[in-house]
Design an enzyme around this catalytic site. Structure first.
Site, PDB file in Angstrom:
ATOM      1  N   LYS A 105       0.842  -1.203   0.000  1.00 30.56           N
ATOM      2  CA  LYS A 105       0.000   0.000   0.000  1.00 30.56           C
ATOM      3  C   LYS A 105       0.876   1.252   0.000  1.00 30.56           C
ATOM      4  CE  LYS A 105      -3.924   1.755   2.809  1.00 30.56           C
ATOM      5  NZ  LYS A 105      -4.733   1.462   4.032  1.00 30.56           N
ATOM      6  N   SER A 189      -9.707   1.589   3.044  1.00 29.16           N
ATOM      7  CA  SER A 189      -8.798   2.355   2.221  1.00 29.16           C
ATOM      8  C   SER A 189      -7.753   1.502   1.488  1.00 29.16           C
ATOM      9  CB  SER A 189      -8.083   3.410   3.077  1.00 29.16           C
ATOM     10  OG  SER A 189      -7.175   2.818   3.981  1.00 29.16           O
ATOM     11  N   SER A 213     -10.064  -0.811   7.100  1.00 28.62           N
ATOM     12  CA  SER A 213      -9.383  -0.602   5.815  1.00 28.62           C
ATOM     13  C   SER A 213      -8.783  -1.846   5.168  1.00 28.62           C
ATOM     14  CB  SER A 213      -8.286   0.460   5.958  1.00 28.62           C
ATOM     15  OG  SER A 213      -8.868   1.738   5.954  1.00 28.62           O
TER      16      SER A 213
END
Ligand code: NAG
Length: 517
Positions: A105, A189, A213
């Site tokens: 990420k 996210s 997330s």
């Protein structure tokens, strides 16, 4: 009639391609199938990196899962992994991730490979910043021979810029798309990590979670997400919102793959000393793979918070699917403890009332400023400079004005003062009277919930969870089942999740990709 030379050659090529396809299937490849193909000499790590780069080039323009690729660095790392394998003698056990490509990420620093990947949390304000080195988890991945391919997209600032911003959108990567139903939300996210895993753009990915997330996007994209106990994995070199709640975890297509990756990234890190030291006590001797037990549901007590989490319209697909799954769990020897209730769930699910929001706002400023101060070079060095940048570049021309109210509210906080201490006390009380009590009183091994519905319950205490694909709604959007538990209960959760996955095998790849590649 004689075949023309050209036609002969074509047939040979087709035959060769068919042979390769039989030997190694890229779609739905697992850590084990890749290792098998390496061992049989059907595949090299370099070859695998090339296959994934090709697939990313074909799919990413539609899916927006990737922010940056480090192709040269990845190919060099792949060559090193191939060399290590060539030189290893037959009996040597190489680390599981050796030669396996990974996307991390975009809030995780991966600068140590020489390939200069930037961690930007999706923000243009951080373009040009250089971390001094790798994040703790990336260091561990590289040590195990994993090949860092690039960074995965996310919601800008991990969804902490302002409320109402589309899930999976960032000015750096645009709108991440759910590969199953492109018009549906990918949730966020950790959207890019999840999309990339779901669409077979890479073997394994790493995401982060404060509150939902990893769990939510994993659920919406039919992949397995592990949200580890806070501190089990290091947050050093990661842009986090809350040290109390943030955790780094694997997002893969199978429980087994996620467990292979988890095993590689857990452990003490002097740069995140307190949390990783505390959580180290939970790491089992012999690692996590021993809990990939097909009979792992037998004797496990699973709590169902029926009233709070299982509210489906009667006759809906979800209701039928979860009824079926509960039957399967019972048949596999699991013991369902139904109709449990946590008295304060409405407060836990309200970030303002629980104190979660107040704490996040204060903790974000502290963590972000500390992260920015450690960068080797950066155009911005504080939250206040990021806010200035956003004011000068009003939302990046490409989307309507979103504002930055969370960033602004965070900026006016001043460390952990009386308000935040009150919030911490409240959260601790909610944990003690909530999950801790219900687990103890009912002697539970885990709670079970649909999708990410239990995210706040599990976030506020730093508790672990695993989501496993459970079904597909009538519009084709996937949904998961989630198993959560007390700190350090990963061994039990892995047994439960693996046994459930093997009994149900719900995941199927998104179908659009057959026509694209
Ligand atoms: C990182 O950012 C710099 C400039 O800010 C850029 O030159 C470089 O290409 C970026 N790295 C990657 C892998 O895209």
């Amino acid at each position: 009639m004689l075949l023309s030379a050209a036609r002969c050659l074509l047939l040979l090529l087709v035959a060769a391609a068919a042979a390769a396809a039989v030997a190694f299937e890229l779609e739905e490849a697992t850590v084990d199938s890749i290792r098998g193909a390496f061992a049989d000499g059907d595949l090299t790590s370099r070859g695998l990196v090339e296959l994934y780069l090709h697939r990313i080039a074909a799919l990413d323009p539609a899916l927006h899962a990737v922010v940056e690729l480090d192709s040269d660095g990845a190919l060099a790392a792949a060559d090193r992994a191939d060399a290590v394998r060539r030189l290893a003698s037959a009996g040597d056990a190489l680390p599981q991730p050796n030669g396996i490509p990974v996307l991390v990420k975009d809030n995780i620093a991966a600068a140590g490979g020489g390939g200069a990947l930037n961690a930007t949390v999706g923000s243009l304000a951080l373009v040009g910043s250089r971390p001094a080195g790798d994040a703790g988890v990336v260091e561990r991945l590289r040590r195990a021979g994993a090949v860092v391919l690039g960074t995965a997209s996310l919601s800008e600032w991990c969804n902490f810029r302002a409320p109402g911003i589309p899930a999976g959108w960032s000015p750096r990567a645009g709108q991440g798309k759910n590969p199953y139903v492109p018009s549906a939300t990918p949730c966020s996210s950790s959207s890019g990590s999840v999309i990339a895993a779901a669409a077979n753009m890479v073997a394994v990915t790493i995401g982060t979670e404060t509150d939902g997330s990893i769990m939510c996007p994993s659920s919406y994209n039919s992949v397995v997400g592990i949200k580890p106990t806070v501190g089990l994995t290091s947050r050093a070199g990661v842009v986090i919102i809350s040290p109390r709640m943030d955790t780094v975890g694997p997002i893969c297509r199978t429980v087994s793959d996620a467990v292979h990756v988890l095993e590689a990234i857990v452990g003490y890190d002097p740069r995140d000393a307190e949390a990783t030291r505390l959580a180290s006590q939970y790491i089992p001797e012999g690692g996590y793979r021993q809990f990939l037990n097909i009979d792992g549901l037998r004797g496990k007590r699973l709590g169902i918070l029926r009233k709070d989490f299982f509210r489906f319209p009667s006759g809906s697909i979800q209701q039928k699917v979860f009824d079926d799954h509960f039957n399967t769990i019972s048949k596999m020897g699991g013991i369902l403890v139904d109709n449990l209730e946590i008295p304060s769930m409405n407060i836990i699910n309200d970030a303002v009332q629980s104190g979660e929001r107040a704490l996040m706002l204060a903790e974000f400023k502290l963590s972000l400023n500390s992260y920015l101060s450690e960068l080797a070079t950066s155009p911005v060095r504080s939250l206040s400079e990021i806010i200035d940048f956003n004011n000068k570049h009003p939302v990046e021309e490409r989307m309507p004005e979103f504002g930055q109210s969370y960033l602004l509210q965070s900026e006016v906080t001043n460390g952990i003062g009386p308000t935040e201490k009150k919030a911490i006390a409240k959260l601790n009380e909610l944990c003690e009277r909530g999950l801790e009590k219900i687990m103890r009183v009912n002697k539970l091994d885990a709670i079970v919930a649909p999708g990410a519905s239990a995210h706040s319950l599990l976030a506020i205490g730093g508790y672990p969870a695993i989501t496993v694909p459970a079904g597909y709604a009538s519009n084709g959007v996937p949904f998961a089942i989630c198993f959560g538990g007390l700190k350090g209960s990963e061994p039990k959760l892995i047994e439960i999740a693996y046994s459930f996955e093997q009994a149900t095998k719900v995941r199927r790849p998104p179908t659009f990709q057959h026509s694209v590649v």
